[in-house]
Design a protein around this motif. Structure first.
Motif, short mmCIF file in Angstrom:
data_model
loop_
_atom_site.label_atom_id
_atom_site.label_comp_id
_atom_site.label_asym_id
_atom_site.label_seq_id
_atom_site.Cartn_x
_atom_site.Cartn_y
_atom_site.Cartn_z
N GLY A 189 8.00 -9.16 3.18
CA GLY A 189 6.84 -9.16 4.07
C GLY A 189 6.95 -8.21 5.24
N GLU A 190 7.75 -7.14 5.09
CA GLU A 190 7.90 -6.17 6.17
C GLU A 190 6.63 -5.33 6.31
N SER A 191 6.35 -4.86 7.52
CA SER A 191 5.11 -4.13 7.77
C SER A 191 5.13 -2.72 7.19
N LYS A 192 6.33 -2.11 7.11
CA LYS A 192 6.43 -0.78 6.53
C LYS A 192 7.85 -0.55 6.04
N VAL A 193 8.00 0.41 5.14
CA VAL A 193 9.32 0.77 4.65
C VAL A 193 9.34 2.26 4.36
N ILE A 194 10.43 2.91 4.81
CA ILE A 194 10.64 4.34 4.56
C ILE A 194 11.87 4.46 3.66
N PRO A 195 11.69 4.69 2.36
CA PRO A 195 12.83 4.77 1.45
C PRO A 195 13.66 6.02 1.73
N GLY A 196 14.92 5.96 1.33
CA GLY A 196 15.75 7.17 1.39
C GLY A 196 16.70 7.26 2.55
N GLY A 197 16.81 6.22 3.36
CA GLY A 197 17.84 6.19 4.39
C GLY A 197 17.49 6.94 5.66
N MET A 251 6.19 4.25 2.60
CA MET A 251 6.06 5.60 3.12
C MET A 251 7.17 6.51 2.60
N PRO A 252 7.07 6.94 1.35
CA PRO A 252 8.11 7.81 0.79
C PRO A 252 7.95 9.26 1.22
N ASN A 253 9.03 9.99 1.11
CA ASN A 253 8.98 11.44 1.17
C ASN A 253 8.51 11.93 -0.21
N ALA A 254 8.41 13.22 -0.40
CA ALA A 254 7.97 13.76 -1.69
C ALA A 254 8.85 13.22 -2.81
N THR A 255 8.20 12.75 -3.89
CA THR A 255 8.89 12.02 -4.95
C THR A 255 8.68 12.70 -6.30
N ASN A 287 0.83 -1.20 0.00
CA ASN A 287 0.00 0.00 0.00
C ASN A 287 0.87 1.25 0.00
N LEU A 288 0.60 2.16 -0.93
CA LEU A 288 1.36 3.41 -0.98
C LEU A 288 0.78 4.39 0.04
N SER A 289 1.48 4.55 1.14
CA SER A 289 1.14 5.57 2.12
C SER A 289 2.09 6.74 1.89
N SER A 290 2.60 7.37 2.93
CA SER A 290 3.47 8.54 2.78
C SER A 290 4.02 8.92 4.15
N LEU A 291 5.13 9.65 4.15
CA LEU A 291 5.62 10.20 5.41
C LEU A 291 4.64 11.21 6.00
N VAL A 292 3.78 11.81 5.16
CA VAL A 292 2.81 12.76 5.71
C VAL A 292 1.68 12.04 6.44
#
Length: 346
Positions: A227-235, A187-191, A142-147
């Motif tokens: 199968g991770e519950s969430k991921v925040i790209p970008g380090g 959960m990406p930042n602005a892309t 699911n595409l969520s977001s840092l916001v």
């Protein structure tokens, strides 16, 4: 090449941006695809590229406006009619509106936004997830977001829908824990996609520091397959923003995100540049201090832990006072600019 050839991934919002990059990754790994978006022509061209470049065996194109009533059911029914089993579901499609909710945004567009980001997302997930649980296999991204974890003024409804998606995903992970089905929140930042242009926010401050959609898709894809519950790209930088959303006062993060979402040539941006820079520095310091205290706490004996608890309380009081000062400064700046603009317009 993935060894699980023959499995199928359904990707919404596949015609551009992060969705297209995710579709490419699935194609490269030998999965069959169901591509869903409004434009049949764009999807068909993309399908031709995948067949030519990656030898993708089966690609099904479904042109559908997912912001409309019953669109999720129609997509599901078409997949069933063609006898396709969806092993992986990627909920990428989404849209936003820009402006002050009370006076500037259009309700019809917000209705479409809510229907797409919440209603269709939830319905489509329910339809395919039921089949996955029955088979006891499958994954959902699911595409969520840092916001989802901070206020996002001027795109208020969008941020609220992303918070919904994030909360939904975390809850579903608990419900699915005794199955072989997983759900992941990306959960990406602005892309750097067409998102801000479509929302009418192409000239905002945040567009000067956009992330690469290839990187976002790659990080999301890896976490999804694990199968991770969430991921925040970008380090580490983006993980810091997430922590800031949890530990900093919402008044401060709201002011910072409002600045990022203002138009570049606005008076508010010109007035707040120095204050915002200091705010980010203070917030980063708080995050680093909290992380350091936690690391030290976990590696000490009982007596030292008691000392750290005392230090943590003292640091917390100091940080709270500092952040409150920043918030007051930002609020004062905002109201000062607002009064001057009103005087100029009078």
């Amino acid at each position: 090449m993935n060894t699980e050839t023959g499995k199928t991934a359904l990707i919404t919002g596949a015609s551009s941006g992060i969705g297209q990059e995710l579709a490419k990754l699935f194609a490269q790994d030998g999965y069959n695809l169901v591509l869903v978006a409004r434009s049949d022509d764009t999807l068909n061209r993309l399908a031709d590229v995948f067949r030519s470049n990656y030898g993708t065996q089966q690609i099904t194109v479904i042109g559908k406006d997912l912001s409309q009533e019953n669109s999720a059911q129609e997509v599901y029914d078409e997949v069933k009619r063609q006898g396709i089993t969806v092993n992986y579901l990627v909920n990428d499609a989404g849209l936003s509106t820009y402006g002050k909710f009370a006076t500037e945004t259009d309700w019809e567009k917000e209705t479409e936004l809510i229907h797409l980001n919440v209603v269709t997302f939830t319905h489509l997930t329910k339809l395919f997830l039921k089949d996955m649980v029955a088979r006891n296999e499958g994954r959902v991204l699911n595409l969520s977001s840092l916001v989802a974890v901070v206020p996002f003024p001027l795109q208020t409804v969008y941020a609220a829908t992303k918070a919904y998606i994030y909360s939904f995903t975390l809850s579903m992970n608990n419900e699915l824990k005794d199955t072989n089905v997983t759900m992941t929140a990306l959960m990406p930042n602005a892309t750097d996609t067409d998102f801000f242009n479509k929302a009418g926010a192409a000239d905002t401050v945040i567009t000067d520091s956009l992330q690469d959609p290839v990187m976002v898709a790659r990080d999301g894809y890896k976490a999804f397959l694990k199968g991770e519950s969430k991921v925040i790209p970008g380090g580490a930088k983006n993980k810091m923003y997430e922590i800031m959303g949890y530990v900093a006062p919402p008044e401060m993060t709201g002011a910072m995100m409002r600045y990022n979402n203002e138009r570049k040539d606005s008076e508010a941006v010109k007035k707040q540049q120095k204050t915002i820079a200091w705010t980010i520095g203070v917030a980063a310091g708080v995050v680093v201090s909290v992380a350091a205290l936690l690391a030290a706490y976990n590696n000490t004996n009982a007596i030292d832990r008691a000392r750290y608890r005392y230090k943590a309380k003292s640091a917390g009081r100091s940080a709270k006072n500092a952040l409150a000062s920043v918030t007051d400064s930002l609020n004062g700046t905002y109201h000062d600019v607002k009064s001057k603009v009103e005087e100029a317009l009078a």
